[in-house]
Each structure stands twice: as structure tokens, then as C-alpha cells.
Write a protein that holds these residues in place. Structure first.
Motif, PDB file in Angstrom:
ATOM      1  N   VAL A   1       0.847  -1.187   0.000  1.00 38.29           N
ATOM      2  CA  VAL A   1       0.000   0.000   0.000  1.00 38.29           C
ATOM      3  C   VAL A   1       0.885   1.240   0.000  1.00 38.29           C
ATOM      4  O   VAL A   1       1.782   1.379   0.842  1.00 38.29           O
ATOM      5  N   LEU A   2       0.648   2.131  -0.943  1.00 38.06           N
ATOM      6  CA  LEU A   2       1.355   3.407  -1.017  1.00 38.06           C
ATOM      7  C   LEU A   2       0.438   4.477  -0.441  1.00 38.06           C
ATOM      8  O   LEU A   2      -0.502   4.916  -1.096  1.00 38.06           O
ATOM      9  N   SER A   3       0.682   4.869   0.803  1.00 44.31           N
ATOM     10  CA  SER A   3      -0.257   5.774   1.480  1.00 44.31           C
ATOM     11  C   SER A   3       0.380   7.089   1.903  1.00 44.31           C
ATOM     12  O   SER A   3      -0.297   7.978   2.388  1.00 44.31           O
ATOM     13  N   GLY A   4       1.693   7.237   1.734  1.00 44.65           N
ATOM     14  CA  GLY A   4       2.360   8.468   2.136  1.00 44.65           C
ATOM     15  C   GLY A   4       2.507   9.418   0.967  1.00 44.65           C
ATOM     16  O   GLY A   4       1.531   9.800   0.318  1.00 44.65           O
ATOM     17  N   ASP A   5       3.742   9.810   0.683  1.00 45.16           N
ATOM     18  CA  ASP A   5       4.027  10.687  -0.443  1.00 45.16           C
ATOM     19  C   ASP A   5       3.968   9.843  -1.716  1.00 45.16           C
ATOM     20  O   ASP A   5       4.942   9.187  -2.092  1.00 45.16           O
ATOM     21  N   LEU A   6       2.817   9.855  -2.364  1.00 45.25           N
ATOM     22  CA  LEU A   6       2.593   8.970  -3.504  1.00 45.25           C
ATOM     23  C   LEU A   6       3.541   9.275  -4.656  1.00 45.25           C
ATOM     24  O   LEU A   6       4.105   8.366  -5.266  1.00 45.25           O
ATOM     25  N   ALA A   7       3.736  10.549  -4.941  1.00 48.00           N
ATOM     26  CA  ALA A   7       4.614  10.908  -6.058  1.00 48.00           C
ATOM     27  C   ALA A   7       6.031  10.413  -5.807  1.00 48.00           C
ATOM     28  O   ALA A   7       6.684   9.877  -6.713  1.00 48.00           O
ATOM     29  N   ALA A   8       6.514  10.571  -4.587  1.00 46.95           N
ATOM     30  CA  ALA A   8       7.872  10.119  -4.268  1.00 46.95           C
ATOM     31  C   ALA A   8       7.976   8.610  -4.375  1.00 46.95           C
ATOM     32  O   ALA A   8       8.979   8.071  -4.875  1.00 46.95           O
ATOM     33  N   ALA A   9       6.943   7.893  -3.900  1.00 50.48           N
ATOM     34  CA  ALA A   9       6.966   6.424  -3.956  1.00 50.48           C
ATOM     35  C   ALA A   9       6.977   5.931  -5.391  1.00 50.48           C
ATOM     36  O   ALA A   9       7.709   4.988  -5.735  1.00 50.48           O
ATOM     37  N   ILE A  10       6.190   6.569  -6.248  1.00 59.06           N
ATOM     38  CA  ILE A  10       6.145   6.142  -7.646  1.00 59.06           C
ATOM     39  C   ILE A  10       7.438   6.493  -8.365  1.00 59.06           C
ATOM     40  O   ILE A  10       7.948   5.702  -9.165  1.00 59.06           O
TER      41      ILE A  10
END
Length: 202
Positions: free
Chosen positions: A107-116
Motif C-alpha cells: 500500500v502506497l499511502s504516504g508521499d505517492l509521487a515520491a513512492a512512484i
């Protein structure tokens, strides 16, 4: 990894409920299932091959739950889509999902842009987005899409969420491939290239 989106879209831009009605995930959408009758063998072969070349999947919350409830419970891994979705890593963009029930899900729930961007920084592979209207819109707004596969289905649905909002970003697209399938679905493969040239003025 390259981030690619694959979207089934009607001539009037609708992408919601292409495969069928789902009253819980698509409340009020009465015209679901508009794409399915027009997917012939050639079009389905393209879809199968697309899933097979994925190295990972990125999905929005609603699409993730729909896929988990349908593809995630199947065991016929010889099916190209079933096999891909159940053996490759899955990432879901959600601020509310805490305990994903589908194996190999992050699950990507934090800074989505940074995670992607971190996923895209990996040296090779393809990160695929299927469906996921709200997520796809957001990815385009944030210049995170490397390639778009649009499967344009020859119907006008007249209801439902559209891929492009009335007031969204303006984008220049480079057409890199196109083809037509026997029942009239057309594939258009685009690469976003930034803002369009300056608009003509009169």
C-alpha cells in the motif's frame, strides 16, 4: 521502470464499468459492461500480452478491490491475466486501505509521487496501471506516465466517469502505434511529451 497505463475508453471518453455493473463500486452507473461484447480474439490477445510483459502493477483503490475479488481468487494461473496479477508485485494507492488481502500487495499511502518515482527509478521493467480512473488522471497531472495504451471501444456510453476531466492538464501526445481490431476497437499508443505547442491566436 517505465510507467504505462492501459485504458478501455468509449468514443465519448467514458472508462467506468467497462466490464460490467458493480453496484457497490459503481453506484448509480447503469450502463456497465459496454466494452465486453466488442473484445474479439485479436483484441484479447493484445490485452493478454500486455499483462504478461508487466513487472509490477499499480492500481487505484477501487480497481484493486475489483481485481482482488475477481482475478485474485482464481487459481488458473495458466490464464495470462490471472497468472500475471497473482505472481507479480502489486502496489495500490490508498490512504484508507490498511490490510490488503491480496498477496504481494504494497500500500502506497504516504508521499505517492515520491513512492512512484522511486519505483520508476528502478533500472528496467514495466509498471502497469489498468483502469484506475482517478489514479490515471493524477498520474497524468503529475507527469508520471511514460506511455498510454488507449483501447477505444466503438460505443457512446453517455454516462459515467471519463478519462479526461472537463478542466484538466493540457498534454501533447506522440502517437507511436495504432491498429484496429476486427470488431472495431482501435488501439492508440501515446507518449506524453509535455505541454502542447502554443495555441493559435486570432
Amino acid at each position: 521502470m517505465r510507467l504505462t497505463t492501459t485504458t478501455q475508453v468509449s468514443v465519448d471518453g467514458v472508462m467506468q464499468a467497462n466490464g460490467g455493473r458493480h453496484p457497490i463500486l459503481d453506484p448509480g452507473m447503469e450502463r456497465g459492461g459496454w466494452a465486453r461484447p466488442l473484445f474479439d480474439n485479436e483484441a484479447m490477445t493484445f490485452v493478454d500480452q500486455t499483462y504478461q510483459r508487466a513487472d509490477a502493477f499499480l492500481l487505484g483503490r477501487r480497481t484493486y478491490e475489483l481485481f482482488a475479488g475477481y482475478w485474485g481468487v482464481r487459481e488458473d494461473l495458466e490464464n495470462p491475466i490471472v497468472g500475471a496479477l497473482n505472481t507479480k508485485p502489486k502496489y495500490v494507492a490508498s490512504t484508507t486501505l490498511t490490510e490488503p488481502r491480496w498477496a504481494d500487495t504494497t500500500v502506497l499511502s504516504g508521499d505517492l509521487a515520491a513512492a512512484i518515482r522511486e519505483l520508476k527509478a528502478e533500472p528496467a521493467g514495466e509498471l502497469q496501471v489498468h483502469g484506475s480512473a482517478i489514479l490515471t488522471r493524477w498520474l497524468l497531472e503529475n507527469d508520471l506516465v511514460d506511455e498510454m495504451n488507449l483501447l477505444v471501444v466503438p460505443v457512446v456510453v453517455g454516462q459515467g466517469m471519463r478519462l479526461f476531466p472537463e478542466t484538466g492538464p493540457d498534454l501533447a501526445l506522440d502517437l507511436v502505434d495504432s491498429r484496429a481490431f476486427p470488431k472495431g476497437i482501435t488501439l492508440q499508443v501515446y507518449r506524453p511529451t509535455g505541454r502542447p505547442p502554443e495555441y493559435a491566436t486570432t
